[in-house]
Design a protein around this motif. Structure first.
Motif, PDB file in Angstrom:
ATOM      1  N   ALA A   1      21.338  34.113  70.483  1.00  0.00           N
ATOM      2  CA  ALA A   1      22.048  33.093  69.707  1.00  0.00           C
ATOM      3  C   ALA A   1      21.968  33.418  68.224  1.00  0.00           C
ATOM      4  O   ALA A   1      20.922  33.833  67.719  1.00  0.00           O
ATOM      5  N   VAL A   2      23.080  33.234  67.539  1.00  0.00           N
ATOM      6  CA  VAL A   2      23.154  33.451  66.091  1.00  0.00           C
ATOM      7  C   VAL A   2      23.502  32.118  65.430  1.00  0.00           C
ATOM      8  O   VAL A   2      24.438  31.430  65.845  1.00  0.00           O
ATOM      9  N   GLU A   3      22.715  31.778  64.423  1.00  0.00           N
ATOM     10  CA  GLU A   3      22.969  30.561  63.644  1.00  0.00           C
ATOM     11  C   GLU A   3      23.118  30.981  62.179  1.00  0.00           C
ATOM     12  O   GLU A   3      22.374  31.828  61.695  1.00  0.00           O
ATOM     13  N   VAL A   4      24.088  30.387  61.487  1.00  0.00           N
ATOM     14  CA  VAL A   4      24.316  30.705  60.070  1.00  0.00           C
ATOM     15  C   VAL A   4      24.408  29.398  59.297  1.00  0.00           C
ATOM     16  O   VAL A   4      25.203  28.522  59.641  1.00  0.00           O
ATOM     17  N   VAL A   5      23.577  29.261  58.259  1.00  0.00           N
ATOM     18  CA  VAL A   5      23.611  28.051  57.426  1.00  0.00           C
ATOM     19  C   VAL A   5      23.684  28.466  55.955  1.00  0.00           C
ATOM     20  O   VAL A   5      23.270  29.568  55.594  1.00  0.00           O
ATOM     21  N   PRO A   6      24.209  27.585  55.097  1.00  0.00           N
ATOM     22  CA  PRO A   6      24.322  27.938  53.668  1.00  0.00           C
ATOM     23  C   PRO A   6      23.011  27.728  52.923  1.00  0.00           C
ATOM     24  O   PRO A   6      22.232  26.810  53.256  1.00  0.00           O
ATOM     25  N   VAL A   7      22.747  28.553  51.938  1.00  0.00           N
ATOM     26  CA  VAL A   7      21.604  28.343  51.048  1.00  0.00           C
ATOM     27  C   VAL A   7      21.943  27.176  50.131  1.00  0.00           C
ATOM     28  O   VAL A   7      23.035  27.123  49.557  1.00  0.00           O
ATOM     29  N   LEU A   8      21.014  26.248  50.006  1.00  0.00           N
ATOM     30  CA  LEU A   8      21.287  25.045  49.216  1.00  0.00           C
ATOM     31  C   LEU A   8      20.996  25.257  47.739  1.00  0.00           C
ATOM     32  O   LEU A   8      20.236  26.148  47.363  1.00  0.00           O
TER      33      LEU A   8
ATOM     34  N   GLU B   1      22.366  17.051  48.113  1.00  0.00           N
ATOM     35  CA  GLU B   1      21.604  15.859  48.474  1.00  0.00           C
ATOM     36  C   GLU B   1      21.021  15.994  49.877  1.00  0.00           C
ATOM     37  O   GLU B   1      21.690  15.728  50.869  1.00  0.00           O
ATOM     38  N   ILE B   2      19.776  16.416  49.938  1.00  0.00           N
ATOM     39  CA  ILE B   2      19.082  16.460  51.225  1.00  0.00           C
ATOM     40  C   ILE B   2      17.609  16.151  50.953  1.00  0.00           C
ATOM     41  O   ILE B   2      16.901  16.944  50.339  1.00  0.00           O
TER      42      ILE B   2
ATOM     43  N   LYS C   1      15.545  22.942  54.649  1.00  0.00           N
ATOM     44  CA  LYS C   1      16.551  22.052  54.058  1.00  0.00           C
ATOM     45  C   LYS C   1      17.963  22.501  54.416  1.00  0.00           C
ATOM     46  O   LYS C   1      18.843  21.674  54.680  1.00  0.00           O
ATOM     47  N   ALA C   2      18.177  23.826  54.431  1.00  0.00           N
ATOM     48  CA  ALA C   2      19.500  24.344  54.800  1.00  0.00           C
ATOM     49  C   ALA C   2      19.842  23.959  56.235  1.00  0.00           C
ATOM     50  O   ALA C   2      20.970  23.563  56.538  1.00  0.00           O
TER      51      ALA C   2
ATOM     52  N   LEU D   1      20.638  20.210  56.470  1.00  0.00           N
ATOM     53  CA  LEU D   1      21.985  19.912  55.972  1.00  0.00           C
ATOM     54  C   LEU D   1      23.036  20.337  56.997  1.00  0.00           C
ATOM     55  O   LEU D   1      24.001  19.612  57.256  1.00  0.00           O
ATOM     56  N   ALA D   2      22.837  21.521  57.598  1.00  0.00           N
ATOM     57  CA  ALA D   2      23.789  21.999  58.603  1.00  0.00           C
ATOM     58  C   ALA D   2      23.839  21.045  59.797  1.00  0.00           C
ATOM     59  O   ALA D   2      24.912  20.761  60.342  1.00  0.00           O
ATOM     60  N   LYS D   3      22.671  20.530  60.184  1.00  0.00           N
ATOM     61  CA  LYS D   3      22.616  19.583  61.307  1.00  0.00           C
ATOM     62  C   LYS D   3      23.365  18.296  60.952  1.00  0.00           C
ATOM     63  O   LYS D   3      24.131  17.760  61.765  1.00  0.00           O
ATOM     64  N   LYS D   4      23.171  17.841  59.726  1.00  0.00           N
ATOM     65  CA  LYS D   4      23.855  16.622  59.286  1.00  0.00           C
ATOM     66  C   LYS D   4      25.371  16.813  59.305  1.00  0.00           C
ATOM     67  O   LYS D   4      26.121  15.957  59.787  1.00  0.00           O
TER      68      LYS D   4
END
Length: 371
Positions: free
Chosen positions: A218-225, A230-231, A291-292, A295-298
């Motif tokens: 599995a590959v997951e990609v999230v943005p750097v905050l 606001e998290i 935190k990233a 935020l991705a989950k939200k």
């Protein structure tokens, strides 16, 4: 057979480049490069190594982007001159060379044009990539390591700095999981289309009977905050564990308990970091990743709610999305876009730009259809 209409096609390339330059805001890019160059020249830059790494990495990535645009613009101008001279002299060989260069330029400009499709809220951010081995035992762990190499090689080819936060090695071979950042503008928007389940089919090198094995990762990609995002994370919601860093085969990498694992109790999200020598530095890096992911989950929950309200029951982005087949034939195929190639070794060595481009276009079309 008549040759191409060079004049019309060169004009089309020039018009497309003008649009690309306007969307990318080349003037602003040059100002950012000048500002970052001044920061890099400062004598106290490396007093804060984390800041220095971010500044030099962003400068390198922006300069690479600008060089790519200016190089293409120069090649189009050179082609125009080449065609004019060849036509004046009636040089058939030179015209054939010009036709070949025209085809290469059209492909390069089309690939650059994809960058203008990245207009999502976080698309311009750097990216944090997580890889986890799935079903398939030791083959899956080996596949997860192959994917990590694929993405780091892709980043190297584009001169994007990679920062590895954590690698959890499997006992026999490969990795259980890995977490790393790719420091480049638009890395998130570009790589977010790689998120999902990847599937490998091959003759297992770990099976002494030479049987074919299917494995998953599995590959997951999230943005750097950034600090303005606001998290909020309540310290009481986090369990902090410290442990000793380890390498492949249980080899000790660090003789102190400097590695840090953060568990977000309300969501169960777990993040580890062991790339720094200091426990405080590892905790800070792990918090960036946590935190990233929160935020991705939200954002994912908000998107799911919107789909529910619309009554959309289609499969969601991030399901099984790509097959890598090494036996009984050679093929890599994206199941969403239908794009495929017969050179898996090149793909696993980082040659994934065509897959990324097809994925970005596919996502843009899907978003239009949902609008």
């Amino acid at each position: 057979m008549a040759g191409p209409d060079f004049d019309a096609q060169i004009k089309q390339l020039q018009a497309t480049m003008l649009t690309i330059e306007r969307v990318l805001d080349i003037d602003a890019m040059r100002r950012d490069i000048a500002d970052l160059s001044e920061q890099v020249a400062a004598p106290d830059l490396w007093d804060d190594q984390d800041h220095a790494t971010r500044v030099t990495g962003r400068l390198s990535a922006l300069q690479g982007e600008l060089d790519r645009v200016t190089s293409l613009r120069g090649r189009i101008e050179d082609l125009e001159i080449m065609v004019e001279l060849a036509q004046e002299e009636g040089d058939g060989d030179a015209l054939a060379d010009a036709e070949a260069e025209l085809g290469r330029l059209q492909k390069s400009v089309e690939a650059l044009e994809v960058r203008t499709l990245l207009s999502g809220e976080y698309d311009e951010r750097e990216a944090i990539v997580s890889i986890r081995s799935g079903a398939g035992g030791v083959d899956a762990a080996d596949f997860a390591e192959m994917l990590m190499r694929m993405y780091t090689r892709w980043a190297e080819q584009h001169k994007y700095p990679v920062e590895v936060y954590d690698v959890s090695y499997a006992e026999e071979a490969g990795i259980k999981s890995a977490e790393f950042a790719i420091h480049a503008p638009y890395a998130y928007g570009t790589l977010s289309v790689e998120a999902g389940t990847h599937r490998l089919v091959r003759i297992s090198p770990f099976d002494n009977q030479g049987r074919r094995q299917t494995s998953f990762a599995a590959v997951e990609v999230v943005p750097v905050l950034e600090q303005t995002d606001e998290i909020e994370v309540d310290e009481n919601d986090i369990r902090v564990d410290v442990f000793r860093s380890g390498g492949p085969g249980g080899q000790s990498v660090n003789t102190t308990d400097s590695a840090v694992r953060l568990t977000h109790l309300p969501t169960g999200i777990v993040v580890s970091c062991q790339n720094e020598k200091s426990q405080l530095q590892n905790k800070a890096s792990a918090m960036v990743v946590l935190k990233a992911k929160l935020l991705a989950k939200k954002k994912a929950e908000e998107a799911a709610l919107k789909k529910d309200l619309k009554g959309d029951v289609a499969a969601t982005w991030g399901d099984q999305m790509r097959n890598y087949v090494l036996n009984p034939y050679q093929m890599v195929k994206d199941l969403r876009t239908g794009f495929e190639v017969g050179t898996p070794s090149a793909v696993l060595d980082g040659d994934i730009d065509d897959f990324i481009e097809a994925g970005i276009r596919w996502r843009r079309d899907a978003e239009k259809a949902d609008a």
